[in-house]
Design an enzyme around this catalytic site. Structure first.
Site, PDB file in Angstrom:
ATOM      1  N   PHE A 187      44.360   1.287  21.171  1.00  0.00           N
ATOM      2  CA  PHE A 187      44.940   2.508  21.798  1.00  0.00           C
ATOM      3  C   PHE A 187      44.924   2.425  23.159  1.00  0.00           C
ATOM      4  O   PHE A 187      43.901   2.284  23.899  1.00  0.00           O
ATOM      5  CB  PHE A 187      44.099   3.829  21.010  1.00  0.00           C
ATOM      6  CG  PHE A 187      44.569   5.172  21.524  1.00  0.00           C
ATOM      7  CD1 PHE A 187      45.749   5.446  20.624  1.00  0.00           C
ATOM      8  CD2 PHE A 187      44.194   5.811  22.569  1.00  0.00           C
ATOM      9  CE1 PHE A 187      46.065   6.990  20.952  1.00  0.00           C
ATOM     10  CE2 PHE A 187      44.636   7.089  22.726  1.00  0.00           C
ATOM     11  CZ  PHE A 187      45.687   7.615  22.183  1.00  0.00           C
ATOM     12  N   ASN A 189      36.647  10.353  21.418  1.00  0.00           N
ATOM     13  CA  ASN A 189      38.165  10.796  21.362  1.00  0.00           C
ATOM     14  C   ASN A 189      38.619  10.047  20.101  1.00  0.00           C
ATOM     15  O   ASN A 189      38.978   8.818  19.983  1.00  0.00           O
ATOM     16  CB  ASN A 189      38.789  10.076  22.352  1.00  0.00           C
ATOM     17  CG  ASN A 189      40.401  10.245  22.577  1.00  0.00           C
ATOM     18  OD1 ASN A 189      40.867  10.854  21.773  1.00  0.00           O
ATOM     19  ND2 ASN A 189      41.025   9.507  23.089  1.00  0.00           N
ATOM     20  N   PRO A 190      38.383  10.721  19.031  1.00  0.00           N
ATOM     21  CA  PRO A 190      38.753  10.275  17.623  1.00  0.00           C
ATOM     22  C   PRO A 190      40.279  10.065  17.279  1.00  0.00           C
ATOM     23  O   PRO A 190      41.091  10.683  18.061  1.00  0.00           O
ATOM     24  CB  PRO A 190      37.957  10.953  16.803  1.00  0.00           C
ATOM     25  CG  PRO A 190      38.124  12.471  17.489  1.00  0.00           C
ATOM     26  CD  PRO A 190      38.003  12.119  18.724  1.00  0.00           C
TER      27      PRO A 190
END
Length: 315
Positions: free
Chosen positions: A103, A205-206
């Site tokens: 990500f 920060n899932p």
């Protein structure tokens, strides 16, 4: 492939940076890129291997460099992430290696990391845990800005772990406090069993986008689905994180969890319903959207009655 008209400077094979950037910006604007000039400058600086602020002083683009810029502009116009093209992403005071399989850290997450740094600085020599670490952006920012901290980064994806370990090694070689990398699933109820009741600051920060949401072309097909989507309602990972964080945190320890902008009520409500948190607060991002929630672990043990009220704050 997008084709850019070639206009080298008169009397030379090199094209002035200002002309190359203008051409690239026009192509990016035509493709709907939100900040075409800024991205054109970043790509041009990358190709010339100069800082963006020194583009005007560069010698200019050779034919091979113009071809390389054209290629990158075409890929960006097709919505390949800028950070994948340059191989790096800025995050607070860091430049991190990123690419397929991990990500790309976002600017709004810098607010959460900054909040964590402030809390750690207040505590002094804190134990900080970063769950869903991805590229390691949060963990490595904390380790750089709090050199006396012990920082543990948790990630389960093998592809993301490779980027995390690379970034951790690079930052340690640069002199930052080494980060401990743990390969684990943050939804495991036995996660970090050796740290139960000891963590000072827990940041996360899932994946939190509801599955039904249509994400931008820059995200779709580039950021890993498992790092973006958090189940039907976007809370599939946040729920177990809230529960496990309450066990990992020491009394008075702090939690910050990023969430979707539709979760400005849902996540604080989850924290309050758990009964082990107090001083719950909602924080907004730079454009005023709900972005992350924070809470303190109770110092007087869990409660059976409904959790404390929460308030909306700002970052």
């Amino acid at each position: 492939m997008t084709s850019l008209p070639q206009h080298p400077s008169k009397g030379t094979e090199r094209e002035r940076p200002s002309l190359a950037v203008a051409r690239a910006a026009r192509a990016l604007a035509a493709a709907g890129i939100e900040a075409p000039r800024a991205e054109a400058e970043q790509l041009a600086a990358y190709v010339l291997d100069v800082p963006r602020g020194r583009l005007a002083l560069a010698a200019g683009f050779t034919p091979a460099q113009r071809d390389r810029l054209d290629e990158l502009v075409a890929r960006r116009a097709a919505r390949e992430p800028l950070q994948h093209l340059t191989g790096s992403a800025g995050f607070r005071h860091l430049e991190l290696a990123v690419g397929p399989g991990v990500f790309v850290p976002r600017p709004e997450t810098e607010l959460l990391a900054g909040w964590g740094v402030e809390q750690g600085r207040r505590i002094g020599c804190p134990l900080v845990v970063d769950l869903c670490s991805g590229s390691g952006a949060i963990a490595l920012a904390v380790a750089q800005e709090l050199p006396d901290a012990r920082v543990v980064a948790v990630e389960r994806s093998p592809a993301a772990l490779a980027w995390l370990r690379r970034n951790a090694a690079d930052r340690a070689a640069a002199g930052d406090t080494p980060v401990e990398v743990v390969a684990a699933d943050v939804t495991d109820p036995r996660l970090l069993a050796d740290l139960v009741g000891r963590v000072d600051v827990l940041l996360c920060n899932p994946p939190y986008v509801p599955r039904s949401v249509v994400v931008s072309p820059d995200v779709a097909g580039h950021d890993p689905d498992e790092a973006v989507f958090g189940g039907a309602d976007g809370l599939e990972v946040i729920r177990p994180v809230v529960a496990r964080a309450a066990e990992l945190l020491r009394p008075g320890g702090v939690l910050a969890v990023e969430h979707d902008d539709t979760h400005g009520t849902a996540v604080p409500t989850l924290l309050a319903a758990d009964g082990r948190y107090e001083r719950i607060e909602e924080h907004r991002d730079l454009v005023g959207r709900p972005r992350f929630a924070t809470a303190f672990r109770r110092t007087d043990g869990p409660h059976d009655e409904p959790g404390p009220a929460w308030q909306t704050g700002s970052s």
